[in-house]
Design a protein around this motif. Structure first.
Motif, PDB file in Angstrom:
ATOM      1  N   VAL A 248    -109.222 -27.561 -33.743  1.00 36.20           N
ATOM      2  CA  VAL A 248    -108.039 -28.216 -33.628  1.00 36.20           C
ATOM      3  C   VAL A 248    -108.518 -29.411 -32.512  1.00 36.20           C
TER       4      VAL A 248
ATOM      5  N   SER B 129    -104.958 -28.884 -38.609  1.00 34.74           N
ATOM      6  CA  SER B 129    -103.430 -28.945 -38.053  1.00 34.74           C
ATOM      7  C   SER B 129    -103.209 -27.575 -37.366  1.00 34.74           C
ATOM      8  N   PRO B 130    -102.605 -27.694 -36.050  1.00 30.16           N
ATOM      9  CA  PRO B 130    -102.187 -26.548 -35.446  1.00 30.16           C
ATOM     10  C   PRO B 130    -100.896 -25.874 -35.822  1.00 30.16           C
ATOM     11  N   SER B 131    -100.180 -26.969 -36.376  1.00 29.63           N
ATOM     12  CA  SER B 131     -98.701 -26.341 -36.982  1.00 29.63           C
ATOM     13  C   SER B 131     -99.067 -25.622 -38.205  1.00 29.63           C
ATOM     14  N   ALA B 132    -100.115 -26.198 -39.423  1.00 32.17           N
ATOM     15  CA  ALA B 132    -100.178 -25.703 -40.307  1.00 32.17           C
ATOM     16  C   ALA B 132    -100.860 -24.289 -40.509  1.00 32.17           C
TER      17      ALA B 132
ATOM     18  N   SER C 148    -101.794 -22.163 -37.617  1.00 25.57           N
ATOM     19  CA  SER C 148    -101.607 -21.775 -36.157  1.00 25.57           C
ATOM     20  C   SER C 148    -102.525 -20.519 -35.614  1.00 25.57           C
ATOM     21  N   SER C 149    -103.342 -20.009 -36.487  1.00 25.21           N
ATOM     22  CA  SER C 149    -104.168 -18.879 -35.865  1.00 25.21           C
ATOM     23  C   SER C 149    -105.450 -18.882 -36.567  1.00 25.21           C
TER      24      SER C 149
ATOM     25  N   GLN D 281    -105.806 -17.356 -40.092  1.00 26.81           N
ATOM     26  CA  GLN D 281    -105.529 -17.929 -41.185  1.00 26.81           C
ATOM     27  C   GLN D 281    -106.722 -18.739 -41.912  1.00 26.81           C
TER      28      GLN D 281
ATOM     29  N   SER E 126    -107.745 -22.797 -45.402  1.00 27.74           N
ATOM     30  CA  SER E 126    -106.917 -21.772 -44.794  1.00 27.74           C
ATOM     31  C   SER E 126    -106.070 -20.932 -45.960  1.00 27.74           C
TER      32      SER E 126
ATOM     33  N   GLY F 196    -103.387 -27.473 -44.205  1.00 26.46           N
ATOM     34  CA  GLY F 196    -103.853 -27.612 -42.893  1.00 26.46           C
ATOM     35  C   GLY F 196    -105.012 -28.356 -42.567  1.00 26.46           C
TER      36      GLY F 196
END
Length: 291
Positions: free
Chosen positions: A75, A81-84, A86-87, A90, A140, A145
């Motif tokens: 990130v 992308s931290p929104s697409a 998020s963990s 993924q 991902s 992302g």
């Protein structure tokens, strides 16, 4: 065919009473050897990080000890992308590496005894340090992302191992002229392989996936275990052909090629393969015990 040709050459050289060639000096020599080593890639995918391997990518990537570090690094570098994504759970391997060994080196020490007939024996202790390299693709689990022109992040993989071998051989030396010898070695090897490390590179950072957690995920509260070597003891046979230059009162400088057929032992990756070496041997001080 090479062995037959050498024996015919030896008989010709020793049967010609008019030859001015001097036979190889009898006696015991100590020697050191070094050369380039080409290992068969047949066991290299031991270091690929696949789920069926002893060391796996996901064991580290999806652990709460290291996964958060890897995700944060990606990130911060603008790679995901931290929104697409998020963990770290993924993150997904979309293509595993096809590993191969880089050209390495082999060094050794030994003894070589030559009889007046030109036959002899050889005992050698060798060590080779090998690096297996490759690359895998990280993406991902939802296919989005990853930022940039590629739909995945290219990551490196590295394996490190040492091979220590004991070689025993029968040798045949033939004089080509006053200063040059031709030598043929036929022998057997005992090889101990030790896995030193297995590293993955993601976003410029390096993480070891070498299993020191007893097969468990390195999550919070899981301690390290004493590392148990993932290699073992194998064996094989080899043939060498060398040309030697005799230095009076000193010994012989030899250059040649060796071909090994060996059974390399790694956890769940034991296999037969061809190994090759081009190198130089320095034999010193022929201590003759023949009157």
């Amino acid at each position: 065919m090479m062995v037959v040709a050498m024996l015919m050459l030896a008989q010709t050289a020793t049967a010609d009473p008019g030859s001015d060639d001097k036979p190889p000096s009898p006696g015991l020599s100590v020697f050191a050897n070094a050369g380039g080593f080409w290992a068969d890639r047949v066991t290299a995918n031991f270091y690929s990080g696949r789920e069926e391997n002893a060391n796996t990518i996901y064991r580290v990537l999806h652990s709460n000890t290291y996964g958060e570090q890897i995700w944060t690094s990606l990130v911060n570098q603008g790679l995901i992308s931290p929104s697409a994504i998020s963990s770290y759970s993924q993150l997904q391997v979309v293509e595993y590496p096809d590993m191969y060994y880089r050209i390495s080196y082999q060094i050794g020490l030994g003894l070589h005894y030559v009889y007046r007939s030109g036959f002899g024996w050889l005992l050698r202790f060798d060590m080779a340090r090998l690096n297996a390299i490759g690359a895998f693709n990280l993406s991902s689990n939802n296919g989005t992302g990853v930022l940039g022109s590629d739909p995945y992040i290219r990551c490196g993989m590295l394996g490190k191992e040492d091979r220590i071998s004991i070689d025993v051989a029968l040798t045949r030396s033939v004089a080509l002229n006053d200063v040059l010898d031709l030598e043929l070695d036929l022998g057997a090897s005992l090889i101990n392989t030790k896995v030193q490390d297995n590293l993955m590179e993601i976003g410029g950072g390096a993480w070891s996936i070498l299993d020191v957690w007893g097969g468990r995920s390195p999550d919070y509260g899981v301690g390290d275990y004493t590392y148990i070597n993932q290699g073992g003891i194998g064996y094989g046979v080899f043939v060498s052909l060398l040309v030697g230059y005799n230095v009076p009162e000193v010994g012989t400088i030899k250059a040649g090629y060796s071909c090994y057929q060996t059974r390399t032992v790694l956890e769940d990756y034991t296999a037969w393969g061809w190994q090759h070496m081009l190198g130089i041997r320095f034999e010193m001080n022929n201590f003759s015990f023949i009157n």
